[in-house]
Design an enzyme around this catalytic site. Structure first.
Site, PDB file in Angstrom:
ATOM      1  N   GLU A  22       0.390  -0.852  -0.135  1.00 19.44           N
ATOM      2  CA  GLU A  22       0.396  -0.132   0.039  1.00 19.44           C
ATOM      3  C   GLU A  22       0.623   1.380  -0.041  1.00 19.44           C
ATOM      4  O   GLU A  22       0.650   2.320  -0.490  1.00 19.44           O
ATOM      5  CB  GLU A  22      -0.655   0.194   1.118  1.00 19.44           C
ATOM      6  CG  GLU A  22      -2.337   1.081   1.192  1.00 19.44           C
ATOM      7  CD  GLU A  22      -2.945   1.123   0.032  1.00 19.44           C
ATOM      8  OE1 GLU A  22      -3.313   2.846   0.201  1.00 19.44           O
ATOM      9  OE2 GLU A  22      -3.275  -0.059  -0.415  1.00 19.44           O
ATOM     10  N   ASP A 249     -21.525  47.524  -1.090  1.00 24.27           N
ATOM     11  CA  ASP A 249     -22.700  48.075  -0.459  1.00 24.27           C
ATOM     12  C   ASP A 249     -22.784  48.128   0.989  1.00 24.27           C
ATOM     13  O   ASP A 249     -21.582  47.756   1.897  1.00 24.27           O
ATOM     14  CB  ASP A 249     -23.678  47.205  -1.229  1.00 24.27           C
ATOM     15  CG  ASP A 249     -25.184  48.063  -1.942  1.00 24.27           C
ATOM     16  OD1 ASP A 249     -24.524  49.577  -2.785  1.00 24.27           O
ATOM     17  OD2 ASP A 249     -25.462  47.393  -2.371  1.00 24.27           O
ATOM     18  N   LYS A 271     -26.246  52.649   0.820  1.00 22.53           N
ATOM     19  CA  LYS A 271     -27.327  53.431   0.629  1.00 22.53           C
ATOM     20  C   LYS A 271     -28.218  53.193   2.222  1.00 22.53           C
ATOM     21  O   LYS A 271     -28.493  52.128   2.255  1.00 22.53           O
ATOM     22  CB  LYS A 271     -28.150  52.528  -0.777  1.00 22.53           C
ATOM     23  CG  LYS A 271     -27.510  52.883  -2.171  1.00 22.53           C
ATOM     24  CD  LYS A 271     -28.587  52.283  -2.673  1.00 22.53           C
ATOM     25  CE  LYS A 271     -28.279  52.758  -4.464  1.00 22.53           C
ATOM     26  NZ  LYS A 271     -28.776  54.129  -4.533  1.00 22.53           N
ATOM     27  N   GLY A 302     -24.828  42.885  -1.306  1.00 24.90           N
ATOM     28  CA  GLY A 302     -25.644  41.706   0.204  1.00 24.90           C
ATOM     29  C   GLY A 302     -26.317  40.885  -0.789  1.00 24.90           C
ATOM     30  O   GLY A 302     -26.844  41.372  -1.345  1.00 24.90           O
ATOM     31  N   GLY A 303     -26.384  40.039  -0.185  1.00 25.71           N
ATOM     32  CA  GLY A 303     -27.789  38.271  -0.982  1.00 25.71           C
ATOM     33  C   GLY A 303     -26.817  38.783  -1.971  1.00 25.71           C
ATOM     34  O   GLY A 303     -26.020  38.389  -2.207  1.00 25.71           O
ATOM     35  N   ALA A 333     -30.659  36.347   0.804  1.00 28.83           N
ATOM     36  CA  ALA A 333     -30.879  36.699   1.985  1.00 28.83           C
ATOM     37  C   ALA A 333     -32.369  36.169   2.572  1.00 28.83           C
ATOM     38  O   ALA A 333     -32.326  35.628   3.710  1.00 28.83           O
ATOM     39  CB  ALA A 333     -31.467  38.280   2.602  1.00 28.83           C
ATOM     40  N   MET A 384     -36.574  44.715   3.060  1.00 29.28           N
ATOM     41  CA  MET A 384     -36.536  46.130   2.697  1.00 29.28           C
ATOM     42  C   MET A 384     -38.433  46.328   3.659  1.00 29.28           C
ATOM     43  O   MET A 384     -38.742  47.370   2.759  1.00 29.28           O
ATOM     44  CB  MET A 384     -36.329  47.282   2.359  1.00 29.28           C
ATOM     45  CG  MET A 384     -34.707  46.606   1.579  1.00 29.28           C
ATOM     46  SD  MET A 384     -34.608  47.130   0.212  1.00 29.28           S
ATOM     47  CE  MET A 384     -35.725  45.855  -1.290  1.00 29.28           C
ATOM     48  N   GLY A 413     -30.220  38.527   9.970  1.00 36.89           N
ATOM     49  CA  GLY A 413     -29.673  36.867   9.967  1.00 36.89           C
ATOM     50  C   GLY A 413     -28.538  35.915   9.773  1.00 36.89           C
ATOM     51  O   GLY A 413     -28.108  36.929   8.843  1.00 36.89           O
TER      52      GLY A 413
END
Length: 491
Positions: A22, A249, A271, A302-303, A333, A384, A413
């Site tokens: 082996e 962002d 934002k 994001g997301g 998200a 949102m 989350g």
């Protein structure tokens, strides 16, 4: 540093493996990837070795003798006999040959690293024999970072070297062009086996170089997921490490930026709800401006970039400027928040469709198909929606939704600051206010744990009349205000 890392040229050279079990098989599998001539010497040779079908392998079924070392460049002592391995090692050292005794670093004059193979890109990780498990851990991390076809990029680059050399005389421009090719759209096209796109991008970069212009840049619209850094995709991580400019962002977790190069330029275009923010037109101009400088631009959202991320507007603006652009999807998200509190968004026999709606609109209160959303069995997530919770409650109830329709709010989350709140539609606005929900949050309507045969997680708080009915202390103002409105939602 005791062991000096080198790469040994085995092209057409002889390598001896003393052993037929082996241990020898493990070394054979690795060495078979090289262009060396391989020899195994052992009295007993395993069936796996005999059936390996390696054309460069010669097998001698006999005991090792010193003359087996004649003309050999590299030696592996890989039997299960410690005394035989020691004899092989001593004979090799006497001839000044590099020898490795498997599982015997004290008898070896070289040791084997953990190897990440993306031929011709090869990464070797060593711990000087002190902690091979740590070396394997590092290998696993590098394996996850390097795409499986990464070696193809180096192979294609080698094939193009003379073409690029002939097209670009200036060494500085040539270097910038190689950077643009190997870290931008051309590389991604090669990884995707998209020969047409790769050739078009090569032509673009060569034309720009001939004109002494900046190399053509690119834009990647990257979904960074719900916030937890470990939930970004491998492809997103690769783009972050290659990017010259980051356009970021507000909802992107700063910890995710640790995956990027330290010298990357960072432009904040976050934002703030009802606060100062960069106009979308300004963001579009930033993306185009930086890409036309020859920069690799990573636009971080994001997301998922295509779920209320305005990526379509940015993509259109970048394409109109003639800049290559691609989208790197992220975990949405809604799905991440639902998973974090164990809330199924579809059920095979009960919830067969799931929608995502926006709670914010640049034109004032959001207008949706309220009768459709109010139908029994409908399930959806509101993005949102913290500031418009009262608007959603009133519109849905007016359209005929049951006051007891279950609602689950997940704030922050997947992060350490995550909060989950379970309530009912009639109590939605009050629950948001009294729980102090500020966002970012996803509001789920029409989903509950009981319908899936699950129980509400202990970490999820409860607001509403059902809490008092279950004998739990009711949250002040919420349970009392809605007592007697009807049956409670199932938690």
């Amino acid at each position: 540093m005791r062991y000096f890392p080198i790469f040994f040229d085995l092209d057409g050279r002889d390598v001896l493996i003393a052993g037929g079990g082996e241990k020898a098989l493990q070394k054979l599998r690795l060495l078979a990837k090289t262009t060396a001539r391989l020899r195994i010497v052992a009295e007993d040779v395993s069936a796996d070795i005999a059936a390996a079908g390696i054309p460069t392998l010669e097998i001698a079924r006999r005991s090792f003798v010193d003359s087996d070392l004649d003309g050999v460049a590299l030696v592996f002592a890989a039997s299960d006999d410690a005394s035989l391995d020691a004899r092989v090692a001593a004979a090799a050292r006497a001839r000044g040959l590099p020898v490795n005794v498997v599982d015997g670093p004290g008898e070896s004059n070289f040791i084997m690293p953990a190897i990440v193979d993306r031929d011709p890109i090869v990464v070797a990780i060593g711990s000087e024999g002190a902690a091979p498990i740590l070396a394997r851990e590092i290998k696993a991390k590098i394996e996850s970072w390097l795409p499986a076809r990464f070696g193809r990029v180096a192979q294609r680059a080698q094939a193009l070297r003379s073409r690029v050399q002939g097209a670009i005389a200036d060494p500085v421009v040539r270097r910038r062009t190689w950077e643009a090719l190997l870290q931008g759209l051309w590389r991604n096209a090669v990884l995707a086996d998209d020969a047409d796109t790769a050739e078009r991008e090569l032509s673009r970069q060569l034309d720009a170089a001939r004109a002494q212009a900046q190399p053509v840049g690119s834009v990647a619209l990257i979904g960074c997921g719900p916030g937890e850094p470990d939930l970004i995709t491998l492809k997103a991580q690769q783009h972050l490490q290659a990017a010259d400019v980051l356009v970021v962002d507000r909802l992107v977790n700063p910890a995710i930026l640790e995956y990027a190069r330290r010298d990357a330029i960072r432009i904040d275009v976050g934002k703030e709800p009802e606060g100062d923010s960069a106009l979308q037109e300004d963001i579009n101009r930033i993306l185009v401006r930086e890409a036309l400088k020859g920069q690799r631009v990573a636009r971080l959202k994001g997301g998922d970039a295509f779920v209320f991320g305005r990526a379509a507007e940015e993509m259109a603006a970048v394409r109109a400027a003639g800049v290559p652009v691609q989208v790197v999807p992220g975990i949405t998200a809604a799905h991440a928040c639902a998973a974090s509190v164990g809330l199924p968004v579809t059920l095979r026999t009960k919830v067969r469709q799931f929608a995502v709606v926006t709670g914010a609109s640049a034109d004032g209160p959001v207008d949706l198909d309220w009768p459709a959303l109010a139908q029994p069995g409908q399930a959806f997530a509101i993005y949102m929606g913290v500031r418009t919770a009262q608007h959603f409650r009133d519109k849905l109830l007016s359209a005929g939704a049951a006051p007891q329709t279950p609602v689950v709010i997940v704030e922050n989350g997947t992060l350490a600051s995550e909060r989950g709140v379970a309530t009912e539609l009639a109590s939605l606005a009050q629950a948001v206010t009294e729980a102090g929900i500020r966002g970012p949050a996803v509001i789920f309507v029409g989903l509950d744990w009981a319908s899936a045969g699950l129980s509400r997680p202990d970490k999820v708080e409860v607001y509403g009349m059902h809490r008092a009915r279950e004998g739990e202390p009711a949250k002040a103002g919420v349970a009392a205000a809605h007592a007697g409105q009807g049956r409670a939602p199932r938690w």
